[in-house]
Design a protein around this motif. Structure first.
Motif, mmCIF file in Angstrom:
data_model
loop_
_atom_site.group_PDB
_atom_site.id
_atom_site.type_symbol
_atom_site.label_atom_id
_atom_site.label_comp_id
_atom_site.label_asym_id
_atom_site.label_seq_id
_atom_site.Cartn_x
_atom_site.Cartn_y
_atom_site.Cartn_z
ATOM 1 N N VAL A 33 -6.674 2.498 -6.836
ATOM 2 C CA VAL A 33 -6.518 1.864 -8.156
ATOM 3 C C VAL A 33 -6.283 0.366 -7.986
ATOM 4 O O VAL A 33 -6.905 -0.459 -8.669
ATOM 5 C CB VAL A 33 -5.360 2.511 -8.953
ATOM 6 C CG1 VAL A 33 -4.993 1.648 -10.155
ATOM 7 C CG2 VAL A 33 -5.735 3.912 -9.402
ATOM 8 N N LEU A 34 -5.386 0.015 -7.035
ATOM 9 C CA LEU A 34 -5.134 -1.408 -6.781
ATOM 10 C C LEU A 34 -6.410 -2.113 -6.344
ATOM 11 O O LEU A 34 -6.707 -3.223 -6.774
ATOM 12 C CB LEU A 34 -4.092 -1.569 -5.674
ATOM 13 C CG LEU A 34 -2.637 -1.480 -6.079
ATOM 14 C CD1 LEU A 34 -1.752 -1.622 -4.848
ATOM 15 C CD2 LEU A 34 -2.302 -2.572 -7.092
ATOM 16 N N LEU A 80 -3.499 5.707 -5.519
ATOM 17 C CA LEU A 80 -2.861 4.487 -6.014
ATOM 18 C C LEU A 80 -3.424 3.264 -5.290
ATOM 19 O O LEU A 80 -3.653 2.221 -5.904
ATOM 20 C CB LEU A 80 -1.342 4.572 -5.823
ATOM 21 C CG LEU A 80 -0.619 5.604 -6.696
ATOM 22 C CD1 LEU A 80 0.862 5.670 -6.318
ATOM 23 C CD2 LEU A 80 -0.766 5.284 -8.182
ATOM 24 N N ASP A 81 -3.639 3.424 -3.990
ATOM 25 C CA ASP A 81 -4.225 2.327 -3.217
ATOM 26 C C ASP A 81 -5.604 1.974 -3.771
ATOM 27 O O ASP A 81 -5.954 0.791 -3.927
ATOM 28 C CB ASP A 81 -4.333 2.783 -1.755
ATOM 29 C CG ASP A 81 -4.351 1.613 -0.795
ATOM 30 O OD1 ASP A 81 -4.062 0.483 -1.224
ATOM 31 O OD2 ASP A 81 -4.669 1.831 0.380
ATOM 32 N N LEU A 122 1.724 -1.394 -9.041
ATOM 33 C CA LEU A 122 0.934 -1.232 -10.274
ATOM 34 C C LEU A 122 1.774 -1.544 -11.495
ATOM 35 O O LEU A 122 1.329 -2.199 -12.438
ATOM 36 C CB LEU A 122 0.416 0.206 -10.383
ATOM 37 C CG LEU A 122 -0.824 0.543 -9.582
ATOM 38 C CD1 LEU A 122 -1.161 2.021 -9.740
ATOM 39 C CD2 LEU A 122 -1.996 -0.309 -10.055
ATOM 40 N N LEU A 128 3.478 1.556 -3.915
ATOM 41 C CA LEU A 128 2.208 1.270 -4.590
ATOM 42 C C LEU A 128 2.342 1.483 -6.094
ATOM 43 O O LEU A 128 1.805 0.700 -6.893
ATOM 44 C CB LEU A 128 1.104 2.164 -4.028
ATOM 45 C CG LEU A 128 0.678 1.874 -2.581
ATOM 46 C CD1 LEU A 128 -0.322 2.914 -2.105
ATOM 47 C CD2 LEU A 128 0.079 0.474 -2.456
ATOM 48 N N SER A 139 -8.851 -2.624 -9.223
ATOM 49 C CA SER A 139 -8.351 -3.432 -10.338
ATOM 50 C C SER A 139 -8.538 -4.908 -10.011
ATOM 51 O O SER A 139 -7.585 -5.636 -9.728
ATOM 52 C CB SER A 139 -6.872 -3.116 -10.584
ATOM 53 O OG SER A 139 -6.696 -1.765 -10.896
ATOM 54 N N ARG A 140 -9.789 -5.330 -9.999
ATOM 55 C CA ARG A 140 -10.097 -6.691 -9.559
ATOM 56 C C ARG A 140 -9.475 -7.737 -10.473
ATOM 57 O O ARG A 140 -8.964 -8.750 -10.040
ATOM 58 C CB ARG A 140 -11.610 -6.889 -9.479
ATOM 59 C CG ARG A 140 -12.213 -6.413 -8.173
ATOM 60 C CD ARG A 140 -11.659 -7.212 -6.986
ATOM 61 N NE ARG A 140 -11.193 -6.339 -5.920
ATOM 62 C CZ ARG A 140 -10.423 -6.746 -4.903
ATOM 63 N NH1 ARG A 140 -10.025 -7.988 -4.807
ATOM 64 N NH2 ARG A 140 -10.013 -5.910 -3.986
ATOM 65 N N ASP A 141 -9.547 -7.469 -11.746
ATOM 66 C CA ASP A 141 -8.992 -8.443 -12.674
ATOM 67 C C ASP A 141 -7.555 -8.052 -13.006
ATOM 68 O O ASP A 141 -6.596 -8.604 -12.518
ATOM 69 C CB ASP A 141 -9.870 -8.523 -13.919
ATOM 70 C CG ASP A 141 -9.391 -9.617 -14.852
ATOM 71 O OD1 ASP A 141 -8.770 -10.572 -14.359
ATOM 72 O OD2 ASP A 141 -9.629 -9.499 -16.066
ATOM 73 N N ARG A 142 -7.433 -7.005 -13.812
ATOM 74 C CA ARG A 142 -6.094 -6.535 -14.165
ATOM 75 C C ARG A 142 -6.095 -5.012 -14.135
ATOM 76 O O ARG A 142 -7.142 -4.383 -14.064
ATOM 77 C CB ARG A 142 -5.687 -7.051 -15.534
ATOM 78 C CG ARG A 142 -6.727 -6.847 -16.630
ATOM 79 C CD ARG A 142 -6.268 -7.470 -17.923
ATOM 80 N NE ARG A 142 -5.098 -6.796 -18.455
ATOM 81 C CZ ARG A 142 -5.154 -5.634 -19.095
ATOM 82 N NH1 ARG A 142 -6.314 -5.014 -19.280
ATOM 83 N NH2 ARG A 142 -4.077 -5.073 -19.565
ATOM 84 N N VAL A 143 -4.901 -4.443 -14.174
ATOM 85 C CA VAL A 143 -4.781 -2.987 -14.119
ATOM 86 C C VAL A 143 -4.987 -2.419 -15.522
ATOM 87 O O VAL A 143 -4.238 -2.738 -16.445
ATOM 88 C CB VAL A 143 -3.396 -2.564 -13.582
ATOM 89 C CG1 VAL A 143 -3.320 -1.050 -13.486
ATOM 90 C CG2 VAL A 143 -3.145 -3.211 -12.226
ATOM 91 N N ARG A 178 -1.981 -7.175 -2.858
ATOM 92 C CA ARG A 178 -3.098 -6.526 -2.150
ATOM 93 C C ARG A 178 -2.847 -6.533 -0.650
ATOM 94 O O ARG A 178 -3.150 -5.583 0.054
ATOM 95 C CB ARG A 178 -4.414 -7.254 -2.442
ATOM 96 C CG ARG A 178 -4.854 -7.165 -3.872
ATOM 97 C CD ARG A 178 -6.272 -7.699 -4.060
ATOM 98 N NE ARG A 178 -6.511 -7.860 -5.480
ATOM 99 C CZ ARG A 178 -6.741 -6.833 -6.314
ATOM 100 N NH1 ARG A 178 -6.790 -5.613 -5.836
ATOM 101 N NH2 ARG A 178 -6.917 -7.041 -7.595
ATOM 102 N N ASP A 198 0.003 -8.569 -15.534
ATOM 103 C CA ASP A 198 -1.151 -9.374 -15.879
ATOM 104 C C ASP A 198 -2.304 -9.002 -14.960
ATOM 105 O O ASP A 198 -3.244 -8.323 -15.340
ATOM 106 C CB ASP A 198 -0.787 -10.854 -15.762
ATOM 107 C CG ASP A 198 -1.916 -11.742 -16.259
ATOM 108 O OD1 ASP A 198 -2.717 -11.252 -17.087
ATOM 109 O OD2 ASP A 198 -1.995 -12.901 -15.822
ATOM 110 N N ARG A 199 -2.211 -9.412 -13.724
ATOM 111 C CA ARG A 199 -3.226 -9.055 -12.751
ATOM 112 C C ARG A 199 -2.555 -8.744 -11.418
ATOM 113 O O ARG A 199 -1.391 -9.041 -11.207
ATOM 114 C CB ARG A 199 -4.239 -10.188 -12.595
ATOM 115 C CG ARG A 199 -3.630 -11.569 -12.379
ATOM 116 C CD ARG A 199 -4.708 -12.632 -12.281
ATOM 117 N NE ARG A 199 -5.469 -12.473 -11.069
ATOM 118 C CZ ARG A 199 -5.045 -12.899 -9.865
ATOM 119 N NH1 ARG A 199 -3.855 -13.453 -9.732
ATOM 120 N NH2 ARG A 199 -5.804 -12.751 -8.800
#
Lengths: 437, 437
Positions: B218-219, B215-216, A219, A215, B222-226, A231, A224-225
């Motif tokens: 966070v992913l 971390l899971d 990250l 994970l 992070s809908r658009d970007r991190v 996912r 970018d995304r």
């Protein structure tokens, strides 16, 4: 065991030094192995000898007619999944006439969990032993559902999950592994042994350590995304309880193969089962299998899922025993107290189980250690000669499967003694000292 | 212990039922606690009674002049970090005249690791016990570097790391926790006890489980970007070895506070130390501290970092002992075989250490279990009366610190018996049956 300097050696003393030297070489291959998870790829692209019509299975070789239970169902399911037949009848016909080749995994540098089926398009984990350069493979776990080809079940749900792993999860994982440049497995195995894992029936710590690393890498590479496939990988990792088992199996296979074929060595290099037989290989005897019928399922000890008894069980094959071959699983029972109800029954008996294994092994692993044994190394490298002499067989932690397919629990499996004896006898008879010059 | 029905109770038998009932209530608060990590926030926003000029420290209360070592350095460092003084001399003056208030953490629903310093702007973890509704706090770990205020070190590097945690990591973590709606800690603690953690000197499994969950999340968010702050959080989690310790400390404090103030109960609700004294509180005696001088550091057993001896050590305070108060840490030594060299010395002695603790505790925790003891619950709820009667003191796993500040290893700490005896005597003298009517 060897004669003192200056004394005339007895006849058997001329054998022992050669055998000991061979075994020292063989066991060093096991203990010095440095397995690295390199990537995930379709079997056809990486597994040696894999063809579009090959179906790998667990266990010592057996004619197709011999398969009657879970492995037969899984092989037919795999043929349909792979598009090799339109229906079960056609699959049966193609299997019967040899158009589709059912092949033992071990002859393809591969090991299989339970039924062990694998076809050309299915993704396999690729583990390389950096010490020997050898690669070994194991089909990637198809996810959390206990209805799976692994457990001898085939239906449309199984097919959909396999497809998802093949099309989405596996490419995403390969991408992450590429980003990381591979993942060394020995440090994870070492840490997990101090965290309640035996690395066969229990690999929760190892799986969690791996998941966190993956994970974190997702990250890191999501500059970018976050891609949808990543996912999906994260979702897979949330429930893929058996993923690490398949990695450690491939790691063990690479190490065991590197220890194979050393003349005179009495080291076990493979143990497995098909629906009917237990089999083993020994380093000094190369690829030859020594087999015996499996003990009745009624003799299995352990804890089954709610309400089940051993009457509900059937063997469906299995090669996760490769973990015991390198000193993990039941050999390392003392490291995995959480498994006591599935194995020897109590903390004291878990300790005794591992302690007994030192009597049939050639070494204590220098890095894989057991805190409950004051950091003693796991008993590593099963010696058929010592098994034959002591009558003590390797302790194996095995997944239990239902007669009609599906997961049933985890048990302690004690293999038949006889193939160890036969291999030991043959090596003894063919040893350089007594063989005709 | 209680009289048989129909027999005239001896005088002490009129005390015992009331005390037993009080202890049953108190220990139920410990065992029924359901700690949830809610968020991270600046101390000023959440800690009761926290002011801009408050500096929390570990340990039973002591006049400012009494602080001469690591806690003094850390308090002065915290004053400078918080901008409460321009230099050390001014800080000393403001501390001496009481303009800056050095306050015991425990009186603010807070516990501190080692020196335990915390000022208004510093982020604290907020843990709520869902059973009692109580919240407790612990300053968020400042990262992996062992030069830290926690270990009694202050310099510009320490300040920069504190600022980074305050400005970047803590808001990012708060955001992730908000996304998750908090994280229940009991399931992690329960699993970690089966994975080699004692949850005091070792919390590797718990930390890894937490890290994977974060971390899971966070992913997931992070809908658009991190976001960069989330990358910084991921980097922090890679090395923040003590993060979970601070969570479990706050969880234990919330539970212990909920068990406090029950008349007649002989349950220990706090144990801690400052530079000079060990202190404890007992439920039936509320917030009163019972203290005694610390044993010489030369009596500490365990393993120190390379080349160090107990001559290099000094006490700098500590309240991580709150984990032992609820049955973890040294009380659960048998769960944490990897710690044997830092504690009782061998697997057998780790087992014995925990087994001895059942003799001074009121309950076995129904959920926090030890696989190596056949899944027996950890010894939970220290009873001052049993400690006084048996002379057995709680086993405590403690971080060791250098005389000049910094991390030195982990050791087994056995607190002085005397404050347990005094508390037991006082409760016995003031019990409802013997107190004046």
């Amino acid at each position: 065991m060897t004669g003192r300097p200056g004394t005339a050696p007895a006849p058997h003393d001329t054998v022992a030094p050669a055998r000991d030297a061979a075994n020292a070489r063989a066991v060093a291959r096991l203990t010095e192995a440095r397995p690295v998870l390199e990537t995930i790829a379709p079997a056809a692209e990486v597994v040696p000898g894999m063809t579009a019509r090959t179906i790998l299975v667990s266990g010592p070789p057996m004619p197709w007619q011999g398969y009657e239970g879970g492995q037969r169902r899984a092989v037919i399911g795999a043929a349909l999944y792979e598009g090799l037949a339109r229906d079960e009848a056609e699959a049966e016909a193609l299997l019967a006439d040899g158009t589709l080749a059912v092949r033992p995994s071990h002859d393809h540098a591969t090991v299989g969990s339970l039924t062990g089926v694998c076809t050309a398009s299915m993704p396999v984990v690729v583990v390389r032993d950096e010490a020997s350069g050898r690669r070994a493979f194991c089909r990637m776990n198809e996810g959390a559902d206990r209805n799976s080809l692994t457990f001898g079940v085939w239906d449309h749900g199984v097919g959909a999950r396999l497809r998802h792993v093949c099309d989405v999860v596996s490419p995403a994982l390969a991408e992450v592994l590429g980003h990381l440049g591979g993942i060394p497995l020995a440090p994870i195995i070492r840490r997990a042994l101090a965290m309640g894992d035996d690395l066969h029936s229990r690999h929760r710590a190892a799986g969690t350590l791996l998941r966190a690393a993956l994970l974190d890498a997702v990250l890191d590479l999501s500059r970018d995304r976050v891609a949808e496939r990543h996912r999906q990988l994260a979702a897979y990792l949330r429930t893929a309880d058996y993923l690490f088992l398949h990695l450690v199996m491939a790691a063990a296979k690479a190490a065991a193969d590197s220890a194979s074929g050393i003349p005179g060595s009495t080291l076990v290099t493979a143990m497995n089962l098909n629906e009917k037989e237990f089999g083993l290989r020994v380093s000094g005897l190369g690829d030859r299998w020594f087999t015996a019928p499996l003990p009745p399922v009624s003799t299995l000890r352990g804890r089954l899922d709610d309400g089940l008894t051993t009457d509900d069980l059937a063997y469906v094959g299995g090669e996760s025993l490769i973990t015991e071959t390198v000193g993990l699983g039941g050999m390392a029972a003392a490291a995995a107290m959480p498994l006591q109800d599935h194995s020897a029954g109590s903390p004291r008996e878990m300790i005794r189980l591992t302690e007994r294994m030192y009597g049939i092994t050639l070494a204590e692993h220098p890095e894989y250690r057991v805190p409950a044994l004051a950091h003693r190394g796991v008993p590593c490298g099963i010696d058929v000669r010592r098994v034959a002499e002591t009558g003590i067989v390797p302790a194996i932690h095995l997944g239990a499967t239902l007669r009609d397919g599906g997961h049933a629990g985890a048990v302690l499996f004690l293999p038949p003694l006889e193939p160890f004896r036969r291999a030991a006898d043959l090596l003894s008879a063919s040893s350089p000292a007594t063989a005709p010059a």
